[in-house]
Design a protein around this motif. Structure first.
Motif, PDB file in Angstrom:
ATOM      1  N   GLU A  85       0.841  -1.191   0.000  1.00 30.60           N
ATOM      2  CA  GLU A  85       0.000   0.000   0.000  1.00 30.60           C
ATOM      3  C   GLU A  85       0.878   1.243   0.000  1.00 30.60           C
ATOM      4  OE1 GLU A  85      -3.244   0.378   2.703  1.00 30.60           O
ATOM      5  OE2 GLU A  85      -3.537  -1.793   2.792  1.00 30.60           O
ATOM      6  N   GLY A  86       0.520   2.180  -0.855  1.00 27.08           N
ATOM      7  CA  GLY A  86       1.261   3.431  -0.885  1.00 27.08           C
ATOM      8  C   GLY A  86       2.276   3.512  -2.001  1.00 27.08           C
ATOM      9  N   GLY A  87       2.434   2.437  -2.808  1.00 19.65           N
ATOM     10  CA  GLY A  87       3.353   2.519  -3.934  1.00 19.65           C
ATOM     11  C   GLY A  87       4.211   1.279  -4.081  1.00 19.65           C
ATOM     12  N   PRO A  88       5.247   1.373  -4.930  1.00 19.12           N
ATOM     13  CA  PRO A  88       6.118   0.231  -5.204  1.00 19.12           C
ATOM     14  C   PRO A  88       6.864  -0.241  -3.960  1.00 19.12           C
ATOM     15  CG  PRO A  88       6.434   2.011  -6.801  1.00 19.12           C
ATOM     16  CD  PRO A  88       5.607   2.566  -5.686  1.00 19.12           C
ATOM     17  N   ASP A  89       7.276  -1.494  -3.985  1.00 17.38           N
ATOM     18  CA  ASP A  89       8.051  -2.056  -2.885  1.00 17.38           C
ATOM     19  C   ASP A  89       9.403  -1.360  -2.829  1.00 17.38           C
ATOM     20  OD1 ASP A  89       9.597  -3.591  -1.156  1.00 17.38           O
ATOM     21  OD2 ASP A  89       8.673  -5.475  -1.790  1.00 17.38           O
ATOM     22  N   PRO A  90       9.722  -0.666  -1.745  1.00 19.78           N
ATOM     23  CA  PRO A  90      10.976   0.091  -1.680  1.00 19.78           C
ATOM     24  C   PRO A  90      12.215  -0.795  -1.596  1.00 19.78           C
ATOM     25  CG  PRO A  90       9.879   0.139   0.448  1.00 19.78           C
ATOM     26  CD  PRO A  90       8.922  -0.509  -0.512  1.00 19.78           C
ATOM     27  N   LEU A  91      12.039  -2.089  -1.304  1.00 25.61           N
ATOM     28  CA  LEU A  91      13.193  -2.986  -1.174  1.00 25.61           C
ATOM     29  C   LEU A  91      13.562  -3.663  -2.484  1.00 25.61           C
ATOM     30  CD1 LEU A  91      12.487  -4.693   2.277  1.00 25.61           C
ATOM     31  CD2 LEU A  91      13.677  -2.548   1.769  1.00 25.61           C
ATOM     32  N   ILE A  92      12.864  -3.347  -3.562  1.00 26.63           N
ATOM     33  CA  ILE A  92      13.226  -3.868  -4.879  1.00 26.63           C
ATOM     34  C   ILE A  92      14.070  -2.816  -5.581  1.00 26.63           C
ATOM     35  CG2 ILE A  92      12.383  -4.611  -7.128  1.00 26.63           C
ATOM     36  CD1 ILE A  92       9.945  -5.742  -5.761  1.00 26.63           C
ATOM     37  N   PRO A  93      15.298  -3.151  -5.987  1.00 28.37           N
ATOM     38  CA  PRO A  93      16.197  -2.145  -6.558  1.00 28.37           C
ATOM     39  C   PRO A  93      15.796  -1.756  -7.979  1.00 28.37           C
ATOM     40  CG  PRO A  93      17.199  -4.309  -6.705  1.00 28.37           C
ATOM     41  CD  PRO A  93      15.930  -4.486  -5.922  1.00 28.37           C
ATOM     42  N   PRO A  94      16.254  -0.602  -8.437  1.00 26.53           N
ATOM     43  CA  PRO A  94      16.008  -0.208  -9.829  1.00 26.53           C
ATOM     44  C   PRO A  94      16.762  -1.132 -10.782  1.00 26.53           C
ATOM     45  CG  PRO A  94      17.527   1.318  -8.766  1.00 26.53           C
ATOM     46  CD  PRO A  94      17.004   0.423  -7.685  1.00 26.53           C
ATOM     47  N   ASP A  95      16.253  -1.253 -11.998  1.00 26.33           N
ATOM     48  CA  ASP A  95      16.874  -2.151 -12.973  1.00 26.33           C
ATOM     49  C   ASP A  95      18.298  -1.748 -13.319  1.00 26.33           C
ATOM     50  OD1 ASP A  95      14.581  -3.656 -13.071  1.00 26.33           O
ATOM     51  OD2 ASP A  95      13.758  -2.630 -14.830  1.00 26.33           O
ATOM     52  N   SER A  96      18.636  -0.500 -13.109  1.00 25.08           N
ATOM     53  CA  SER A  96      19.973  -0.020 -13.452  1.00 25.08           C
ATOM     54  C   SER A  96      21.053  -0.543 -12.514  1.00 25.08           C
ATOM     55  CB  SER A  96      19.995   1.517 -13.430  1.00 25.08           C
ATOM     56  OG  SER A  96      19.641   2.005 -12.129  1.00 25.08           O
ATOM     57  N   LEU A  97      20.648  -1.077 -11.359  1.00 24.18           N
ATOM     58  CA  LEU A  97      21.632  -1.567 -10.391  1.00 24.18           C
ATOM     59  C   LEU A  97      22.055  -2.990 -10.720  1.00 24.18           C
ATOM     60  CD1 LEU A  97      20.697  -0.431  -6.776  1.00 24.18           C
ATOM     61  CD2 LEU A  97      22.750   0.103  -8.072  1.00 24.18           C
ATOM     62  N   HIS A  98      23.281  -3.285 -10.401  1.00 26.01           N
ATOM     63  CA  HIS A  98      23.793  -4.650 -10.561  1.00 26.01           C
ATOM     64  C   HIS A  98      23.006  -5.616  -9.676  1.00 26.01           C
ATOM     65  CE1 HIS A  98      26.705  -7.968 -10.656  1.00 26.01           C
ATOM     66  NE2 HIS A  98      26.565  -8.010  -9.358  1.00 26.01           N
ATOM     67  N   SER A  99      22.565  -6.724 -10.268  1.00 24.59           N
ATOM     68  CA  SER A  99      21.846  -7.727  -9.483  1.00 24.59           C
ATOM     69  C   SER A  99      22.149  -9.096 -10.084  1.00 24.59           C
ATOM     70  CB  SER A  99      20.341  -7.466  -9.496  1.00 24.59           C
ATOM     71  OG  SER A  99      19.671  -8.373  -8.668  1.00 24.59           O
TER      72      SER A  99
END
Length: 336
Positions: A85-99
């Motif tokens: 609730e309130g928006g995207p999961d803040p613990l999922i990194p942006p696609d630009s980050l190494h994963s």
């Protein structure tokens, strides 16, 4: 009477694994035959002198269920990641980050949740444990642990500075018991400007300070001298009588057969001293070890492997549990 039970236990273990394999091959979701399971558990309750064997049987039962669940998940499309609730999961990194090993947020979440179950069901992780994640990346394994480590703590360490910095910013205010550390270690693929050699690096933690240590997709990117030193550091920081989980690409007769048949996703055609690699110019990109070599290192550093080794599907092994091979091991009580 005890002697008859002793004779029964190897057959019981074999029976558990047989039923587990049969259920998996048929993609069934029902439990292992209840009569066989109850008979086994009744026997074990009378054998207090076999605690290690009791653990092995429990592990085999859990492994069977996890493997069936894993197969069921593979048959389904991954659902979209649900946002809180309130928006995207803040613990999922942006696609630009190494994963490492994740392609999109859905897979990032799925892999983290998969290993979260292994930590609890196979390694008996407790909510108040102190946990070390070597190769923490962008928090793929940390994310599900935030729901569980209420009285415990988490330390993550990685060689990719941007990933560590993002985790520090993201977790610090939300989960103060989750901390991330940057290790400026040279790696031809992931940190080519690193100042320190992995073979000389000392983890910045006290001896015997963690209840559980895990490394996922770390030794699959390390050459022999570095890998062995890291393994010795894992033993150093792990508390006696506690467990570690480490993933590998393990070469054995079964894996070689599939590789030679052209079935495997990896060929590991380049041979280096002590290991095999997928690419000649960047060997650290994908590294495999002979299983006997790894077993020898565990014996050298007094890590007791929990059998069976949990093989993966990277070589298209039909009964694999995860993608890479996993070894769960325990540091002996008298090892300090």
């Amino acid at each position: 009477m005890a002697s008859s039970h002793v004779g029964y236990i190897p057959r019981a273990l074999s029976s558990v694994r047989f039923h587990a394999g049969q259920a998996t091959n048929r993609h069934r979701t029902e439990e292992i035959d209840r009569f066989e399971r109850d008979r086994l558990q009744d026997t074990l309750r009378t054998l207090a002198i076999y605690p290690l064997l009791h653990w092995r049987v429990k592990c085999a039962l859990r492994f069977a269920q996890l493997r069936r669940n894993r197969l069921c998940v593979k048959k389904k499309r991954q659902p979209p990641v649900s946002a809180p609730e309130g928006g995207p999961d803040p613990l999922i990194p942006p696609d630009s980050l190494h994963s490492v090993g994740s392609h999109g947020s859905a897979e990032y979440v799925a892999v983290g949740e998969e290993f979260f179950r292994y930590f609890i069901d196979l390694c008996e992780l407790k909510p108040d444990d102190r946990v070390l994640d070597v190769g923490s990346g962008t928090g793929r394994m940390a994310r599900p642990l935030t729901r569980y480590l209420k009285g415990g703590s988490y330390e993550g360490i990685d060689i990719v500075a941007r990933s560590v910095q993002w985790c520090q910013r993201t977790y610090a205010s939300r989960y103060p018991n989750f901390r991330f550390h940057f290790a400026d270690i040279y790696n031809k693929v992931y940190n080519p400007d690193g100042k320190h050699q992995a073979s000389e690096y000392r983890l910045p933690f006290e001896t015997s300070s963690f209840d559980f240590v895990f490394l996922t997709s770390v030794f699959t990117h390390m050459l022999p001298q570095d890998m062995e030193h890291y393994l010795s550091e894992v033993v150093r920081v792990l508390k006696p009588s506690n467990r570690c989980l480490i993933t590998y690409f393990l070469i054995n007769a079964a894996a070689w057969k599939l590789i030679n048949e052209g079935a495997s996703y990896h060929s590991f055609k380049y041979e280096l001293p002590g290991c095999r690699t997928e690419f000649g110019d960047t060997p650290e990109a994908v590294v495999a070890y002979d299983e006997s070599t790894v077993r020898g290192l565990y014996a050298k550093y007094r890590l007791n492997i929990t059998e069976p080794v949990l093989y993966g599907t990277w070589c298209k092994r039909k009964d694999g549990l995860s993608w890479q091979d996993m070894i769960i091991a325990t540091k002996p009580a008298d090892c300090v």
